[in-house]
Design a protein around this motif. Structure first.
Motif, PDB file in Angstrom:
ATOM      1  N   VAL A 108      21.007  -0.761  -5.638  1.00 60.93           N
ATOM      2  CA  VAL A 108      19.857  -0.181  -6.344  1.00 60.93           C
ATOM      3  C   VAL A 108      20.297   0.999  -7.207  1.00 60.93           C
ATOM      4  O   VAL A 108      19.676   1.289  -8.228  1.00 60.93           O
ATOM      5  N   HIS A 109      21.380   1.643  -6.821  1.00 59.79           N
ATOM      6  CA  HIS A 109      21.859   2.789  -7.602  1.00 59.79           C
ATOM      7  C   HIS A 109      22.529   2.325  -8.899  1.00 59.79           C
ATOM      8  O   HIS A 109      22.367   2.944  -9.950  1.00 59.79           O
ATOM      9  N   ASP A 110      23.251   1.203  -8.822  1.00 60.06           N
ATOM     10  CA  ASP A 110      23.786   0.592 -10.053  1.00 60.06           C
ATOM     11  C   ASP A 110      22.627   0.191 -10.961  1.00 60.06           C
ATOM     12  O   ASP A 110      22.649   0.426 -12.173  1.00 60.06           O
ATOM     13  N   THR A 150       0.828  -1.213   0.000  1.00 62.25           N
ATOM     14  CA  THR A 150       0.000   0.000   0.000  1.00 62.25           C
ATOM     15  C   THR A 150       0.860   1.261   0.000  1.00 62.25           C
ATOM     16  O   THR A 150       0.372   2.339  -0.287  1.00 62.25           O
ATOM     17  N   HIS A 151       2.147   1.114   0.357  1.00 58.82           N
ATOM     18  CA  HIS A 151       3.035   2.281   0.363  1.00 58.82           C
ATOM     19  C   HIS A 151       4.126   2.190  -0.690  1.00 58.82           C
ATOM     20  O   HIS A 151       5.092   2.939  -0.653  1.00 58.82           O
ATOM     21  N   LEU A 152       3.990   1.268  -1.607  1.00 59.92           N
ATOM     22  CA  LEU A 152       5.059   1.003  -2.566  1.00 59.92           C
ATOM     23  C   LEU A 152       4.923   1.914  -3.780  1.00 59.92           C
ATOM     24  O   LEU A 152       3.934   1.852  -4.507  1.00 59.92           O
ATOM     25  N   MET A 153       5.924   2.749  -3.998  1.00 57.91           N
ATOM     26  CA  MET A 153       5.923   3.656  -5.139  1.00 57.91           C
ATOM     27  C   MET A 153       6.750   3.052  -6.274  1.00 57.91           C
ATOM     28  O   MET A 153       7.626   2.228  -6.032  1.00 57.91           O
ATOM     29  N   PRO A 154       6.488   3.472  -7.508  1.00 54.10           N
ATOM     30  CA  PRO A 154       7.371   3.048  -8.597  1.00 54.10           C
ATOM     31  C   PRO A 154       8.825   3.391  -8.260  1.00 54.10           C
ATOM     32  O   PRO A 154       9.098   4.461  -7.702  1.00 54.10           O
ATOM     33  N   GLY A 155       9.724   2.481  -8.572  1.00 56.99           N
ATOM     34  CA  GLY A 155      11.138   2.686  -8.246  1.00 56.99           C
ATOM     35  C   GLY A 155      11.899   1.397  -8.451  1.00 56.99           C
ATOM     36  O   GLY A 155      11.452   0.523  -9.198  1.00 56.99           O
ATOM     37  N   ILE A 156      13.027   1.249  -7.753  1.00 59.68           N
ATOM     38  CA  ILE A 156      13.821   0.020  -7.814  1.00 59.68           C
ATOM     39  C   ILE A 156      14.187  -0.376  -6.393  1.00 59.68           C
ATOM     40  O   ILE A 156      14.683   0.444  -5.620  1.00 59.68           O
ATOM     41  N   TYR A 157      13.926  -1.636  -6.070  1.00 60.94           N
ATOM     42  CA  TYR A 157      14.138  -2.127  -4.706  1.00 60.94           C
ATOM     43  C   TYR A 157      14.901  -3.445  -4.752  1.00 60.94           C
ATOM     44  O   TYR A 157      14.824  -4.172  -5.744  1.00 60.94           O
ATOM     45  N   VAL A 158      15.612  -3.753  -3.651  1.00 57.72           N
ATOM     46  CA  VAL A 158      16.178  -5.095  -3.502  1.00 57.72           C
ATOM     47  C   VAL A 158      15.103  -5.954  -2.856  1.00 57.72           C
ATOM     48  O   VAL A 158      14.715  -5.735  -1.710  1.00 57.72           O
ATOM     49  N   SER A 159      14.596  -6.924  -3.618  1.00 57.54           N
ATOM     50  CA  SER A 159      13.531  -7.795  -3.136  1.00 57.54           C
ATOM     51  C   SER A 159      14.087  -8.869  -2.204  1.00 57.54           C
ATOM     52  O   SER A 159      13.535  -9.120  -1.138  1.00 57.54           O
TER      53      SER A 159
END
Ligand SMILES: [Zn+2]
Length: 164
Positions: free
Chosen positions: A90-92, A12-21
């Motif tokens: 995530v920055h790479d 419910t708080h997840l925005m578009p982006g890149i995350y380590v799952s």
């Protein structure tokens, strides 16, 4: 059934982006989240299928190709998973994904869309794939989200729920 040792992300708080799952046994699973779950329309199956072909093609021909284990769509159709070996942040992954999306935007066809090379070769939509690529690119460049809010969700029988 074996307990899966995984935290659960708060969608419910997840925005578009890149995350380590997840990180397991030297493999890092990146969550490339393209749309906001349960708030924005998810990708159509045809658009995310084209995204899969294009992203997989780019990653498997890129400077990091030897470390790419897997590129594929999420079942919820809101993003892609990229699994890597080696040390990547995530920055790479942001830098690589921006390059990948720019390449996708320059494409005029989806690779490997014949009955011989794809399991559902008519299920493609390059214009909608590029529409999402453009939007996602802008978000990665201007408003980068990369930290999950986590939840602990345990099922009634004691198993921990995990979606990846
Ligand atoms: Zn396919």
């Amino acid at each position: 059934m074996e307990v899966i040792p995984s935290f659960t992300i708060d969608h419910t708080h997840l925005m578009p982006g890149i995350y380590v799952s997840r990180i397991d046994r030297g493999f890092t699973t990146f969550d490339l989240r393209i749309t906001r779950p349960n708030h924005e329309p998810a990708l159509a199956p045809s658009a995310i299928h084209s995204m899969e072909h294009l992203m997989a093609t780019w990653f498997r021909n890129s400077e990091v190709k030897d470390d790419v284990v897997y590129v594929g769509p999420m079942g919820c159709l809101t993003g892609m998973y990229v699994i890597m070996t080696g040390e990547y942040s995530v920055h790479d992954m942001r830098r690589l994904t921006i390059e990948c999306l720019q390449w996708i935007l320059s494409q005029t066809e989806v690779p490997a869309t014949t009955p011989e090379t794809c399991g559902n070769y008519l299920l493609h939509d390059l214009p909608m794939c590029k529409w999402h690529a453009q939007r996602y690119l802008k978000m990665l460049q201007e408003d980068f989200h990369f930290e999950y809010t986590t939840l602990e969700v345990t099922l009634a029988d004691g198993r921990i729920f995990a979606d990846a």
